[in-house]
Design a protein around this motif. Structure first.
Motif, PDB file in Angstrom:
ATOM      1  N   MET A 142      13.114 -18.213 -28.511  1.00 13.10           N
ATOM      2  CA  MET A 142      13.972 -17.493 -27.829  1.00 13.10           C
ATOM      3  C   MET A 142      13.422 -16.100 -27.581  1.00 13.10           C
ATOM      4  O   MET A 142      13.287 -15.282 -28.603  1.00 13.10           O
ATOM      5  N   ILE A 189      14.552 -12.564 -26.248  1.00  9.08           N
ATOM      6  CA  ILE A 189      15.802 -11.537 -26.472  1.00  9.08           C
ATOM      7  C   ILE A 189      15.597 -10.235 -25.809  1.00  9.08           C
ATOM      8  O   ILE A 189      14.794  -9.551 -26.419  1.00  9.08           O
ATOM      9  N   LYS A 244      14.332 -13.063 -15.506  1.00  9.23           N
ATOM     10  CA  LYS A 244      14.134 -14.349 -15.478  1.00  9.23           C
ATOM     11  C   LYS A 244      13.229 -14.742 -16.570  1.00  9.23           C
ATOM     12  O   LYS A 244      13.029 -15.820 -17.050  1.00  9.23           O
ATOM     13  N   ASP A 281      15.520 -15.299 -22.200  1.00  8.87           N
ATOM     14  CA  ASP A 281      16.542 -16.218 -22.532  1.00  8.87           C
ATOM     15  C   ASP A 281      17.963 -15.605 -22.385  1.00  8.87           C
ATOM     16  O   ASP A 281      18.931 -16.296 -22.213  1.00  8.87           O
ATOM     17  N   ILE A 282      17.738 -14.501 -22.834  1.00 11.34           N
ATOM     18  CA  ILE A 282      19.340 -13.674 -23.046  1.00 11.34           C
ATOM     19  C   ILE A 282      18.991 -12.034 -23.077  1.00 11.34           C
ATOM     20  O   ILE A 282      18.055 -11.793 -23.469  1.00 11.34           O
ATOM     21  N   HIS A 292      20.811  -8.776 -23.770  1.00  8.48           N
ATOM     22  CA  HIS A 292      22.006  -8.103 -24.439  1.00  8.48           C
ATOM     23  C   HIS A 292      21.985  -6.547 -24.115  1.00  8.48           C
ATOM     24  O   HIS A 292      21.173  -5.690 -24.460  1.00  8.48           O
ATOM     25  N   SER A 331      21.577 -15.040 -17.896  1.00  7.18           N
ATOM     26  CA  SER A 331      22.228 -15.321 -19.345  1.00  7.18           C
ATOM     27  C   SER A 331      22.167 -13.860 -19.899  1.00  7.18           C
ATOM     28  O   SER A 331      21.261 -13.440 -20.406  1.00  7.18           O
ATOM     29  N   TYR A 358      24.350 -15.765 -28.652  1.00  2.00           N
ATOM     30  CA  TYR A 358      23.107 -15.897 -27.684  1.00  2.00           C
ATOM     31  C   TYR A 358      22.946 -17.094 -27.343  1.00  2.00           C
ATOM     32  O   TYR A 358      22.799 -17.621 -26.204  1.00  2.00           O
ATOM     33  N   GLN A 359      23.066 -18.142 -28.329  1.00  2.00           N
ATOM     34  CA  GLN A 359      22.456 -19.608 -28.195  1.00  2.00           C
ATOM     35  C   GLN A 359      23.733 -20.324 -27.416  1.00  2.00           C
ATOM     36  O   GLN A 359      23.506 -21.015 -26.385  1.00  2.00           O
ATOM     37  N   ALA A 366      22.881 -18.813 -23.631  1.00  2.00           N
ATOM     38  CA  ALA A 366      21.918 -19.374 -23.072  1.00  2.00           C
ATOM     39  C   ALA A 366      22.036 -20.855 -22.759  1.00  2.00           C
ATOM     40  O   ALA A 366      21.404 -21.205 -21.730  1.00  2.00           O
ATOM     41  N   LYS A 367      22.789 -21.553 -23.320  1.00  2.00           N
ATOM     42  CA  LYS A 367      22.946 -22.793 -23.102  1.00  2.00           C
ATOM     43  C   LYS A 367      24.047 -23.179 -22.118  1.00  2.00           C
ATOM     44  O   LYS A 367      24.897 -24.193 -21.880  1.00  2.00           O
ATOM     45  N   LYS A 368      24.691 -21.995 -21.199  1.00  2.00           N
ATOM     46  CA  LYS A 368      25.494 -21.968 -20.529  1.00  2.00           C
ATOM     47  C   LYS A 368      27.095 -22.525 -21.022  1.00  2.00           C
ATOM     48  O   LYS A 368      27.920 -22.997 -20.391  1.00  2.00           O
TER      49      LYS A 368
END
Length: 348
Positions: free
Chosen positions: A1, A3, A86, A89-90, A92, A109, A335-336, A339-341
């Motif tokens: 991931m 971040i 893009k 993955d996330i 913050h 995300s 985050y997870q 990231a998985k919507k």
């Protein structure tokens, strides 16, 4: 991931001296790196990190005498973040609300931790525009100003477990640490020290916005024989300053969103005597890691009882509730999901 952490630019990450949000961003960033994650930190160029640093301005803006417009640097940072959005993955964000109009329009995300007070009336119409975006609070008390935001979780701040050494013996002075300002009430701390009969050491910065308050209200009080004014101190000096204290006095008069100094004190084993405002009841266990008070007289009564508290309980509370590892693990869970919507549609 992958971040991305987006920090304010007023202080370096971590700060050289005072700085709450940037300090938390540093602890979180370094802990995530230690856990094996790829972290990209957007921050001032004088920041120090094991993550990949994207330097936005040459140095922290608060101490940069050449900086006349801090907003433009933050807008420049947002351009850099969204240009590369893009790749992550996330993302913050720790810059309060500046990014929200852009984030709402990008299919990315992201999560926003709000670090400041949220009870200002002008916040209501603005945040209502973005109420469905995902937010994190740093205390449940902080949410009271905007209870209808899409709160995904509450994550208390954390410190590296070995950042502060434990001091088992109680000290012989009271400590006030942070910032000289009306809402922090150093005047109360001075009055308490005089009436209790114990030296008060004040380690605090004075922002430009508070210079008049310091000059007209606090400076004359520093002539009090019970008071020693140390000034602004950095991370290295904090451990000894707090660890050698009898108690930390936290006499605030505002809805404190978190109060990092309270867990710094607990990490050293030093109990906290704090006003019943904001996050205080969530951080301090009354009668175990300190006392929660609502007047000068009750503060003095509490300080008498501090002598009977177990400083090991303070350190144990820190290790169980306020470490950087615990903070990082809680953020990773969020985050997870994002990231998985799996963003929640309702606040929790």
């Amino acid at each position: 991931m992958r971040i991305a952490q987006v920090a304010p630019l007023y202080e370096s990450v971590p700060p050289k001296l005072y700085g709450g949000t940037e300090r938390v961003v540093s602890y979180l960033t370094e802990e995530l790196v230690n856990m094996g994650y790829e972290v990209i930190l957007f921050a001032s160029g004088d920041s120090q990190t094991k993550a990949r640093l994207v330097p936005i301005c040459p140095r922290a803006l608060r101490l940069d005498k050449n900086c006349r417009d801090s907003l433009i640097w933050h807008l420049y940072m947002l351009e850099e973040v969204f240009k590369n959005a893009k790749l992550f993955d996330i993302i913050h964000f720790h810059i309060e609300y500046l990014h929200l109009p852009l984030a709402a329009r990008y299919n990315i995300s992201f999560i926003t931790t709000l670090h400041g007070r949220l009870d200002l009336p002008e916040y209501v119409p603005f945040f209502k525009k973005f109420r469905d975006l995902p937010f994190i609070s740093i205390s449940y008390s902080q949410r009271k100003g905007l209870p209808w935001l899409n709160w995904q979780a509450n994550v208390y701040h954390g410190l590296p477990k070995d950042l502060y050494k434990f001091y088992p013996e109680k000290g012989k002075y009271l400590a006030f640490l942070g910032r000289i300002s009306p809402e922090k009430r150093p005047d109360r701390a001075i009055e308490i020290a005089e009436k209790f009969g114990m030296e008060l050491k004040i380690a605090a910065k004075v922002d430009k916005a508070d210079e008049v308050y310091f000059k007209e209200v606090i400076k004359p009080m520093l002539k009090n024989p019970w008071v020693e004014f140390i000034g602004e101190i950095g991370e290295k000096e904090k451990n000894e300053f707090l660890g050698n204290a009898y108690a930390l006095v936290f006499p605030i008069d505002w809805p404190e969103p978190f109060g990092l100094v309270m867990i710094e004190s607990l990490a050293c084993g030093t109990p906290v005597v704090a006003w019943n405002c904001g996050s205080v009841p969530e951080i301090i266990k009354d009668g175990k890691t300190g006392f929660i008070v609502d007047s000068i007289d009750s503060a003095i009564y509490a300080l008498d009882k501090v002598a009977y508290l177990n400083r090991y309980d303070c350190r144990r509370e820190f290790e169980e509730r306020f470490t950087a590892r615990r903070m990082a693990e809680e953020y990773l869970h969020i985050y997870q999901k994002i990231a998985k919507k799996e963003i929640l549609l309702k606040a929790v």
